[in-house]
Motif scaffolding. Structure first.
Motif, PDB file in Angstrom:
ATOM      1  N   SER A   1       0.832  -1.212   0.000  1.00 18.83           N
ATOM      2  CA  SER A   1       0.000   0.000   0.000  1.00 18.83           C
ATOM      3  C   SER A   1       0.860   1.253   0.000  1.00 18.83           C
ATOM      4  O   SER A   1       0.527   2.242  -0.664  1.00 18.83           O
ATOM      5  CB  SER A   1      -0.924   0.015   1.216  1.00 18.83           C
ATOM      6  OG  SER A   1      -1.843  -1.045   1.148  1.00 18.83           O
ATOM      7  N   ALA A   2       1.966   1.225   0.734  1.00 21.25           N
ATOM      8  CA  ALA A   2       2.858   2.386   0.786  1.00 21.25           C
ATOM      9  C   ALA A   2       3.472   2.649  -0.583  1.00 21.25           C
ATOM     10  O   ALA A   2       3.522   3.797  -1.047  1.00 21.25           O
ATOM     11  CB  ALA A   2       3.952   2.184   1.825  1.00 21.25           C
ATOM     12  N   HIS A   3       3.936   1.594  -1.237  1.00 17.59           N
ATOM     13  CA  HIS A   3       4.541   1.742  -2.566  1.00 17.59           C
ATOM     14  C   HIS A   3       3.505   2.318  -3.547  1.00 17.59           C
ATOM     15  O   HIS A   3       3.807   3.257  -4.297  1.00 17.59           O
ATOM     16  CB  HIS A   3       5.068   0.398  -3.061  1.00 17.59           C
ATOM     17  CG  HIS A   3       5.696   0.479  -4.412  1.00 17.59           C
ATOM     18  ND1 HIS A   3       6.955   1.002  -4.614  1.00 17.59           N
ATOM     19  CD2 HIS A   3       5.226   0.136  -5.640  1.00 17.59           C
ATOM     20  CE1 HIS A   3       7.240   0.974  -5.906  1.00 17.59           C
ATOM     21  NE2 HIS A   3       6.208   0.448  -6.545  1.00 17.59           N
ATOM     22  N   LYS A   4       2.292   1.782  -3.517  1.00  9.96           N
ATOM     23  CA  LYS A   4       1.231   2.240  -4.420  1.00  9.96           C
ATOM     24  C   LYS A   4       0.878   3.703  -4.130  1.00  9.96           C
ATOM     25  O   LYS A   4       0.744   4.505  -5.053  1.00  9.96           O
ATOM     26  CB  LYS A   4      -0.001   1.349  -4.245  1.00  9.96           C
ATOM     27  CG  LYS A   4      -1.150   1.710  -5.149  1.00  9.96           C
ATOM     28  CD  LYS A   4      -2.318   0.761  -4.936  1.00  9.96           C
ATOM     29  CE  LYS A   4      -3.493   1.193  -5.801  1.00  9.96           C
ATOM     30  NZ  LYS A   4      -4.668   0.367  -5.564  1.00  9.96           N
ATOM     31  N   TRP A   5       0.729   4.062  -2.852  1.00 14.67           N
ATOM     32  CA  TRP A   5       0.360   5.429  -2.474  1.00 14.67           C
ATOM     33  C   TRP A   5       1.413   6.431  -2.927  1.00 14.67           C
ATOM     34  O   TRP A   5       1.105   7.458  -3.516  1.00 14.67           O
ATOM     35  CB  TRP A   5       0.149   5.514  -0.966  1.00 14.67           C
ATOM     36  CG  TRP A   5      -0.076   6.901  -0.454  1.00 14.67           C
ATOM     37  CD1 TRP A   5      -1.084   7.747  -0.804  1.00 14.67           C
ATOM     38  CD2 TRP A   5       0.725   7.606   0.485  1.00 14.67           C
ATOM     39  NE1 TRP A   5      -0.960   8.945  -0.119  1.00 14.67           N
ATOM     40  CE2 TRP A   5       0.142   8.878   0.677  1.00 14.67           C
ATOM     41  CE3 TRP A   5       1.874   7.294   1.204  1.00 14.67           C
ATOM     42  CZ2 TRP A   5       0.674   9.823   1.546  1.00 14.67           C
ATOM     43  CZ3 TRP A   5       2.390   8.220   2.073  1.00 14.67           C
ATOM     44  CH2 TRP A   5       1.794   9.475   2.236  1.00 14.67           C
ATOM     45  N   VAL A   6       2.692   6.121  -2.676  1.00 16.66           N
ATOM     46  CA  VAL A   6       3.782   7.029  -3.057  1.00 16.66           C
ATOM     47  C   VAL A   6       3.820   7.199  -4.568  1.00 16.66           C
ATOM     48  O   VAL A   6       3.957   8.317  -5.074  1.00 16.66           O
ATOM     49  CB  VAL A   6       5.129   6.518  -2.489  1.00 16.66           C
ATOM     50  CG1 VAL A   6       6.306   7.226  -3.125  1.00 16.66           C
ATOM     51  CG2 VAL A   6       5.160   6.672  -0.971  1.00 16.66           C
ATOM     52  N   ALA A   7       3.670   6.098  -5.302  1.00  9.62           N
ATOM     53  CA  ALA A   7       3.721   6.169  -6.768  1.00  9.62           C
ATOM     54  C   ALA A   7       2.529   6.954  -7.324  1.00  9.62           C
ATOM     55  O   ALA A   7       2.704   7.829  -8.174  1.00  9.62           O
ATOM     56  CB  ALA A   7       3.747   4.760  -7.353  1.00  9.62           C
ATOM     57  N   GLU A   8       1.316   6.659  -6.842  1.00 11.89           N
ATOM     58  CA  GLU A   8       0.127   7.326  -7.358  1.00 11.89           C
ATOM     59  C   GLU A   8       0.064   8.804  -6.974  1.00 11.89           C
ATOM     60  O   GLU A   8      -0.512   9.608  -7.695  1.00 11.89           O
ATOM     61  CB  GLU A   8      -1.142   6.616  -6.863  1.00 11.89           C
ATOM     62  CG  GLU A   8      -1.363   5.283  -7.529  1.00 11.89           C
ATOM     63  CD  GLU A   8      -2.593   4.551  -6.996  1.00 11.89           C
ATOM     64  OE1 GLU A   8      -3.235   5.031  -6.035  1.00 11.89           O
ATOM     65  OE2 GLU A   8      -2.902   3.481  -7.547  1.00 11.89           O
ATOM     66  N   SER A   9       0.652   9.142  -5.850  1.00 16.79           N
ATOM     67  CA  SER A   9       0.627  10.532  -5.383  1.00 16.79           C
ATOM     68  C   SER A   9       1.811  11.344  -5.889  1.00 16.79           C
ATOM     69  O   SER A   9       1.930  12.521  -5.572  1.00 16.79           O
ATOM     70  CB  SER A   9       0.601  10.577  -3.856  1.00 16.79           C
ATOM     71  OG  SER A   9      -0.527   9.916  -3.365  1.00 16.79           O
ATOM     72  N   SER A  10       2.701  10.708  -6.634  1.00 17.49           N
ATOM     73  CA  SER A  10       3.914  11.356  -7.151  1.00 17.49           C
ATOM     74  C   SER A  10       4.743  11.981  -6.021  1.00 17.49           C
ATOM     75  O   SER A  10       5.249  13.096  -6.148  1.00 17.49           O
ATOM     76  CB  SER A  10       3.566  12.413  -8.199  1.00 17.49           C
ATOM     77  OG  SER A  10       2.876  11.820  -9.267  1.00 17.49           O
TER      78      SER A  10
END
Length: 188
Positions: free
Chosen positions: A121-130
């Motif tokens: 979830s952290a990886h996805k959040w950081v990537a999607e939020s730039s």
């Protein structure tokens, strides 16, 4: 003919002076006066505007006010948001999450968020939020803090040691049998 308004900064006599403890109480009880406030430190260290904004931004707009005179303390104007970013009932849990994140190891936000919401979830959040994965947590903006808080509720990873949840509806524990038990002290 129109009247001209005087936009002079307020003088010390125009400010309501409060200490940090009283200021926090005003925020928690939602009784902040609509006037500039001069907040004095309780511990000799000047109160920080960034910390104050970080902890209360989902519910209040807090801006520094320039004064005509030199003052010792933090001069601010606080306005309650018409449409808060989070329900008021979540203020304690949101602030507890901020404390937990900022008291952790000084790593980038992706590593820090992985402890809170899980690695995937952290990886996805950081990537999607730039968001830069190495960005210190203290540099997150209000929207990013709110997203992290909401994700901690959604993923179920937002647990504190002892099985206490950081999520919405969390109430501070009261010490059983002790009179005058208080909720744990937050930084702001």
């Amino acid at each position: 003919m129109t009247a001209q308004t005087n936009h002079q900064p307020p003088s010390v006599s125009d400010l309501r002076e409060v200490n940090e403890s009283t200021f926090k109480k005003l925020l928690k009880e939602r009784h902040v006066p609509d006037q500039p406030l001069l907040v004095h430190s309780d511990n000799g260290h000047p109160p920080g505007l960034a910390a104050l904004q970080r902890y209360w931004a989902p519910w209040y707009s807090i801006a520094m006010v320039q004064t005509a005179d030199a003052v010792e303390g933090l001069t601010v104007r606080v306005q309650q948001m018409e449409e808060p970013l989070l329900p008021w009932e979540d203020h304690y849990a949101f602030q507890k999450l901020i404390d937990r994140v900022l008291q952790g190891k000084r790593q980038g936000i992706r590593a820090t968020a992985a402890r809170i919401i899980g690695p995937a979830s952290a990886h996805k959040w950081v990537a999607e939020s730039s968001i830069d994965p190495q960005l210190p947590a203290s540099e997150l903006n209000t929207d990013q803090w709110v997203e992290l808080y909401q994700l901690s509720n959604d993923t179920g990873f937002g647990n504190l040691p002892g099985g206490r949840s950081v999520g919405s509806g969390h109430k501070p524990r009261q010490a059983s049998g002790r009179q005058g038990a208080r909720e744990p002290k937050l930084r702001w």
